[in-house]
Design a protein around this motif. Structure first.
Motif, PDB file in Angstrom:
ATOM      1  N   LYS A 141      -9.633  -0.768  -6.534  1.00  0.00           N
ATOM      2  CA  LYS A 141      -8.239  -0.932  -6.939  1.00  0.00           C
ATOM      3  C   LYS A 141      -7.349   0.163  -6.342  1.00  0.00           C
ATOM      4  CE  LYS A 141      -8.853  -4.390  -9.764  1.00  0.00           C
ATOM      5  NZ  LYS A 141      -8.216  -5.666  -9.659  1.00  0.00           N
ATOM      6  N   TYR A 142      -7.938   1.309  -6.042  1.00  0.00           N
ATOM      7  CA  TYR A 142      -7.185   2.427  -5.478  1.00  0.00           C
ATOM      8  C   TYR A 142      -7.844   2.895  -4.186  1.00  0.00           C
ATOM      9  CZ  TYR A 142      -4.958   2.505 -10.010  1.00  0.00           C
ATOM     10  OH  TYR A 142      -4.272   2.136 -11.127  1.00  0.00           O
ATOM     11  N   ARG A 179       1.000   3.297   3.164  1.00  0.00           N
ATOM     12  CA  ARG A 179       1.340   3.626   1.782  1.00  0.00           C
ATOM     13  C   ARG A 179       1.665   2.344   1.037  1.00  0.00           C
ATOM     14  NH1 ARG A 179       5.221   8.678   1.068  1.00  0.00           N
ATOM     15  NH2 ARG A 179       3.518  10.158   1.134  1.00  0.00           N
ATOM     16  N   GLY A 180       1.655   2.411  -0.278  1.00  0.00           N
ATOM     17  CA  GLY A 180       2.054   1.269  -1.086  1.00  0.00           C
ATOM     18  C   GLY A 180       0.889   0.369  -1.433  1.00  0.00           C
ATOM     19  N   THR A 181       1.117  -0.927  -1.322  1.00  0.00           N
ATOM     20  CA  THR A 181       0.110  -1.916  -1.699  1.00  0.00           C
ATOM     21  C   THR A 181      -0.601  -2.440  -0.453  1.00  0.00           C
ATOM     22  OG1 THR A 181       1.504  -2.565  -3.550  1.00  0.00           O
ATOM     23  CG2 THR A 181      -0.263  -4.067  -2.948  1.00  0.00           C
ATOM     24  N   TYR A 182      -1.913  -2.520  -0.536  1.00  0.00           N
ATOM     25  CA  TYR A 182      -2.752  -3.036   0.549  1.00  0.00           C
ATOM     26  C   TYR A 182      -3.301  -4.382   0.071  1.00  0.00           C
ATOM     27  CZ  TYR A 182      -6.262  -2.935   4.276  1.00  0.00           C
ATOM     28  OH  TYR A 182      -7.020  -3.225   5.379  1.00  0.00           O
ATOM     29  N   THR A 183      -2.759  -5.475   0.607  1.00  0.00           N
ATOM     30  CA  THR A 183      -3.116  -6.819   0.142  1.00  0.00           C
ATOM     31  C   THR A 183      -3.949  -7.534   1.193  1.00  0.00           C
ATOM     32  OG1 THR A 183      -1.048  -6.916  -1.092  1.00  0.00           O
ATOM     33  CG2 THR A 183      -2.212  -8.989  -0.745  1.00  0.00           C
ATOM     34  N   LYS A 198      -5.204  -7.153  -4.202  1.00  0.00           N
ATOM     35  CA  LYS A 198      -4.285  -6.037  -4.011  1.00  0.00           C
ATOM     36  C   LYS A 198      -4.922  -4.727  -4.452  1.00  0.00           C
ATOM     37  CE  LYS A 198      -0.143  -8.767  -4.500  1.00  0.00           C
ATOM     38  NZ  LYS A 198       1.159  -8.896  -5.125  1.00  0.00           N
ATOM     39  N   SER A 199      -4.734  -3.720  -3.607  1.00  0.00           N
ATOM     40  CA  SER A 199      -5.154  -2.357  -3.911  1.00  0.00           C
ATOM     41  C   SER A 199      -3.952  -1.451  -3.723  1.00  0.00           C
ATOM     42  CB  SER A 199      -6.276  -1.911  -2.982  1.00  0.00           C
ATOM     43  OG  SER A 199      -7.414  -2.730  -3.125  1.00  0.00           O
ATOM     44  N   LYS A 200      -3.921  -0.372  -4.479  1.00  0.00           N
ATOM     45  CA  LYS A 200      -2.823   0.591  -4.354  1.00  0.00           C
ATOM     46  C   LYS A 200      -3.300   1.758  -3.495  1.00  0.00           C
ATOM     47  CE  LYS A 200       0.365   3.323  -7.065  1.00  0.00           C
ATOM     48  NZ  LYS A 200       1.640   2.801  -6.750  1.00  0.00           N
ATOM     49  N   VAL A 210      -2.972   5.463  -2.426  1.00  0.00           N
ATOM     50  CA  VAL A 210      -2.408   6.717  -2.979  1.00  0.00           C
ATOM     51  C   VAL A 210      -2.577   7.855  -1.999  1.00  0.00           C
ATOM     52  CG1 VAL A 210      -2.638   6.102  -5.375  1.00  0.00           C
ATOM     53  CG2 VAL A 210      -4.554   7.165  -4.220  1.00  0.00           C
TER      54      VAL A 210
END
Length: 173
Positions: free
Chosen positions: A55-56, A137-141, A169-171, A173
């Motif tokens: 998820k991250y 950066r941000g969301t990796y979909t 979706k992964s965030k 960071v």
């Protein structure tokens, strides 16, 4: 899914299957290809794909996807096509583990895997790793989809058209 990603995934899948679908004219392909079509879509899916992912993610790091494909009730021997589309900010994609019966190809940010001989109740697993660029950066979909056919000589474009992609979706960071 955008038109470009759909066509790109179809091209990657065609390359996995030998690349002959990319160079033949439609008339020559109709004459050369046997009259085998993909099974009609049913209310209950015949193949199930489960995706395990993080998820991250860290910038400049990597995302690992473990895909588990199961034949859920399709009688007889079947062939499955797994396709994946990765977003901008992906540096490299590699299949890091798979059985011998799976043939995979990566072109750009598209993944296509042809799974041969999956009988009723059988499950197969493969692991894919995607490296992120340091500036992402941000969301990796990421999107994955699976469909099946009863013959390896089926038209890949038809399989791609009936495939439903699911987003993961992964965030970053």
């Amino acid at each position: 899914m955008s038109h470009f990603v759909t066509r790109f995934t179809a091209a990657a899948a065609a390359f996995v299957l030998g690349g002959t679908l990319l160079v033949q004219s439609p008339a020559a392909a109709a004459v050369a290809a046997p009259a085998v079509t993909a099974p009609a879509a049913t209310a209950a899916p015949q193949f199930k794909a489960v995706v395990y992912y993080q998820k991250y993610l860290r910038r400049g790091g990597y995302a690992t996807y473990k895909l588990k494909i199961t034949n859920k009730g399709y009688e007889g021997q079947a062939y499955a096509l797994l396709a994946g589309a990765f977003p901008a900010g992906t540096r490299k994609i590699k299949v890091i583990s798979k059985p011998r019966s799976i043939t995979c190809d990566v072109e750009g940010r598209a993944l296509g895997c042809w799974i041969a001989s999956l009988d009723n109740g059988d499950t197969t697993t493969l692991t894919v790793r995607a490296w992120l660029s340091p500036s992402k950066r941000g969301t990796y979909t990421t999107q994955f989809g699976v469909t099946y056919a009863d013959s390896p000589d089926v038209d890949v474009d038809e399989l791609i058209d009936e495939m439903r992609f699911k987003k993961f979706k992964s965030k970053v960071v």
